[in-house]
Scaffold this active site. Structure first.
Site, PDB file in Angstrom:
ATOM      1  N   HIS A  25      26.207  27.401  33.319  1.00 34.32           N
ATOM      2  CA  HIS A  25      27.199  26.692  32.494  1.00 34.32           C
ATOM      3  C   HIS A  25      26.552  25.473  31.823  1.00 34.32           C
ATOM      4  CE1 HIS A  25      29.993  28.447  35.678  1.00 34.32           C
ATOM      5  NE2 HIS A  25      30.492  28.939  34.564  1.00 34.32           N
ATOM      6  N   GLN A  46      32.248  40.389  26.742  1.00 30.05           N
ATOM      7  CA  GLN A  46      33.204  39.314  26.436  1.00 30.05           C
ATOM      8  C   GLN A  46      32.789  38.580  25.153  1.00 30.05           C
ATOM      9  OE1 GLN A  46      34.889  36.403  29.413  1.00 30.05           O
ATOM     10  NE2 GLN A  46      33.222  35.158  28.663  1.00 30.05           N
ATOM     11  N   SER A  74      29.248  32.076  39.436  1.00 27.87           N
ATOM     12  CA  SER A  74      30.072  31.358  40.413  1.00 27.87           C
ATOM     13  C   SER A  74      30.298  32.229  41.649  1.00 27.87           C
ATOM     14  CB  SER A  74      31.419  30.996  39.802  1.00 27.87           C
ATOM     15  OG  SER A  74      31.222  30.388  38.555  1.00 27.87           O
ATOM     16  N   ARG A  75      30.200  33.537  41.466  1.00 30.26           N
ATOM     17  CA  ARG A  75      30.425  34.448  42.602  1.00 30.26           C
ATOM     18  C   ARG A  75      29.254  34.487  43.578  1.00 30.26           C
ATOM     19  NH1 ARG A  75      33.533  39.583  40.358  1.00 30.26           N
ATOM     20  NH2 ARG A  75      34.872  38.551  38.864  1.00 30.26           N
ATOM     21  N   ALA A  92      33.688  25.948  39.001  1.00 30.34           N
ATOM     22  CA  ALA A  92      32.608  26.334  39.939  1.00 30.34           C
ATOM     23  C   ALA A  92      31.299  26.327  39.163  1.00 30.34           C
ATOM     24  CB  ALA A  92      32.885  27.678  40.596  1.00 30.34           C
ATOM     25  N   HIS A 108      27.668  25.849  37.476  1.00 26.33           N
ATOM     26  CA  HIS A 108      26.276  25.959  37.919  1.00 26.33           C
ATOM     27  C   HIS A 108      25.379  25.746  36.711  1.00 26.33           C
ATOM     28  CE1 HIS A 108      26.559  29.895  36.067  1.00 26.33           C
ATOM     29  NE2 HIS A 108      27.554  30.223  36.876  1.00 26.33           N
ATOM     30  N   LYS A 162      25.560  36.498  29.580  1.00 28.78           N
ATOM     31  CA  LYS A 162      25.841  37.045  30.912  1.00 28.78           C
ATOM     32  C   LYS A 162      27.050  37.981  30.837  1.00 28.78           C
ATOM     33  CE  LYS A 162      26.460  36.990  35.499  1.00 28.78           C
ATOM     34  NZ  LYS A 162      27.880  36.933  35.672  1.00 28.78           N
ATOM     35  N   ASP A 163      28.065  37.536  30.073  1.00 28.98           N
ATOM     36  CA  ASP A 163      29.259  38.361  29.859  1.00 28.98           C
ATOM     37  C   ASP A 163      29.195  38.875  28.422  1.00 28.98           C
ATOM     38  OD1 ASP A 163      30.830  37.613  32.433  1.00 28.98           O
ATOM     39  OD2 ASP A 163      30.147  35.717  31.624  1.00 28.98           O
ATOM     40  N   MET A 222      35.641  28.597  33.847  1.00 26.14           N
ATOM     41  CA  MET A 222      36.632  28.648  34.924  1.00 26.14           C
ATOM     42  C   MET A 222      36.193  27.760  36.087  1.00 26.14           C
ATOM     43  SD  MET A 222      38.316  32.379  34.827  1.00 26.14           S
ATOM     44  CE  MET A 222      37.087  33.279  35.715  1.00 26.14           C
TER      45      MET A 222
HETATM   46  P1  AMP Z   1      32.906  31.488  33.700  1.00 25.54           P
HETATM   47  O1  AMP Z   1      33.211  30.128  34.189  1.00 25.54           O
HETATM   48  O2  AMP Z   1      32.226  32.348  34.703  1.00 25.54           O
HETATM   49  O3  AMP Z   1      34.078  32.150  33.027  1.00 25.54           O
HETATM   50  O4  AMP Z   1      31.820  31.298  32.559  1.00 25.54           O
HETATM   51  C1  AMP Z   1      32.005  30.406  31.501  1.00 25.54           C
HETATM   52  C2  AMP Z   1      30.948  30.677  30.470  1.00 25.54           C
HETATM   53  O5  AMP Z   1      29.658  30.494  31.041  1.00 25.54           O
HETATM   54  C3  AMP Z   1      31.001  32.117  29.929  1.00 25.54           C
HETATM   55  O6  AMP Z   1      30.743  32.093  28.536  1.00 25.54           O
HETATM   56  C4  AMP Z   1      29.875  32.784  30.677  1.00 25.54           C
HETATM   57  O7  AMP Z   1      29.313  33.882  29.995  1.00 25.54           O
HETATM   58  C5  AMP Z   1      28.872  31.642  30.791  1.00 25.54           C
HETATM   59  N1  AMP Z   1      27.945  31.880  31.884  1.00 25.54           N
HETATM   60  C6  AMP Z   1      28.235  32.113  33.181  1.00 25.54           C
HETATM   61  N2  AMP Z   1      27.107  32.327  33.892  1.00 25.54           N
HETATM   62  C7  AMP Z   1      26.085  32.238  33.014  1.00 25.54           C
HETATM   63  C8  AMP Z   1      24.657  32.368  33.124  1.00 25.54           C
HETATM   64  N3  AMP Z   1      24.099  32.658  34.283  1.00 25.54           N
HETATM   65  N4  AMP Z   1      23.917  32.202  32.021  1.00 25.54           N
HETATM   66  C9  AMP Z   1      24.504  31.930  30.825  1.00 25.54           C
HETATM   67  N5  AMP Z   1      25.828  31.789  30.659  1.00 25.54           N
HETATM   68  C10 AMP Z   1      26.615  31.942  31.727  1.00 25.54           C
END
Ligand code: AMP
Length: 279
Positions: A36, A153, A186-187, A31, A33, A149-150, A29
């Site tokens: 990702h 999900q 991202s939060r 943002a 880091h 992390k999720d 989504m």
């Molecule tokens: P998001 O953009 O937050 O929806 O995350 C996109 C993907 O990146 C999802 O599969 C998340 O689980 C993964 N992700 C986000 N933060 C981390 C992290 N700190 N370590 C590993 N994967 C992450």
């Protein structure tokens, strides 16, 4: 690096690839880091090309406020993606994906969706299933990368792929952390200074809970964690659960044949943080 906003254009590009080209896919989504980027780097190693999508999916937000406040950093996202040699970026609009009909498909994930996050984020996993299934149809990835992390999900996506016979291999990637242990998210950029300073307490407590789990029963560990958070006025524990990794059912009695994981959700002010640890 090619950037496409239209489904037709990205599909055209993917169809034009030489037969047998393996596609690694990382849905995000934005943002972006280092968490990702770690997924993207793994995808780079294991595939001929990497596709990253950036799409803030409206149907997975149960609070409009969270959707509106979700950080949007497309320029820095694109330069980060360039720096890790991402091949294709897909940045559709909500209209492109949902055609003015912003609703979720309803899924049955065999109960995985009713545990933990499912109890606190109504409709969230239907939204996630809807967007990820749609993106899989568009990108047709060989392998798709999701962060532990999720973790809930990740298991739900595995279930969706299995039940719908979608031809992509789901790869779970380790949680990437800040030096002080806070899971990157991202939060995190929306935390106040005080909340950012105390947030590493979450992972510290998870690590201690892992140790405790070696010598205590699950209920004792749960009570211990709840008590630790009561002493912490800046953090509000929403849930702490120990669950079976496969079914995500809360643990009853420790079975040495099962794999368990501890899951946590915490409010640091208005910001909701989640984390987990394998036990
Ligand atoms: P998001 O953009 O937050 O929806 O995350 C996109 C993907 O990146 C999802 O599969 C998340 O689980 C993964 N992700 C986000 N933060 C981390 C992290 N700190 N370590 C590993 N994967 C992450």
């Amino acid at each position: 690096m090619l950037v496409f906003a239209k489904i037709k254009s990205v599909q055209q590009k993917i169809k034009s690839l030489k037969k047998g080209t393996s596609i690694g896919f990382v849905p995000t989504m934005g943002a972006l880091h280092k968490g990702h980027l770690s997924l993207i780097e793994q995808a780079k190693k294991e595939n001929d090309i990497v596709v990253v999508s950036i799409f803030i999916n409206p149907t997975q937000f149960n609070k409009q406020e969270d959707l509106v406040n979700y950080p949007k950093t497309i320029d820095s996202d694109l330069s980060l993606l360039k720096s890790v040699y991402c091949d294709i970026v897909f940045t559709p609009s909500a209209e492109e994906i949902y055609n003015n009909n912003i609703i979720s498909q309803l899924f049955n994930f065999d109960g995985l969706e009713h545990q933990m996050e499912g109890k606190f984020r109504d409709g969230h996993f239907d939204g996630v299933g809807t967007i990820v299934k749609r993106l899989f149809e568009i990108v047709t990835p060989t392998k798709s990368y999701f962060g532990e992390k999720d973790f809930q999900q990740l298991q739900i996506i595995r279930k969706m792929v299995e039940k719908n016979q979608i031809h992509t291999k789901i790869i779970g990637c380790e949680i990437y952390r800040e030096d002080d242990g806070l899971a990157m998210s991202s939060r995190n950029s929306r935390l106040t200074k005080e909340h950012r300073a105390i947030a590493p307490f979450i992972y510290k407590t998870l690590k201690k809970a892992k140790k405790e789990f070696g010598i205590k029963n699950a209920q004792e560990v749960i009570s211990w964690v709840e008590n630790e958070f009561k002493k912490q006025p800046l953090l509000e524990l929403e849930y702490f659960e120990i669950a079976d990794e496969e079914t995500l059912h809360p643990i009853k009695n420790k079975d040495p044949k099962q794999k368990y994981r501890a899951f946590i959700a915490v409010f640091a002010g208005k910001i909701r943080l989640i984390d987990n640890i394998s036990l």
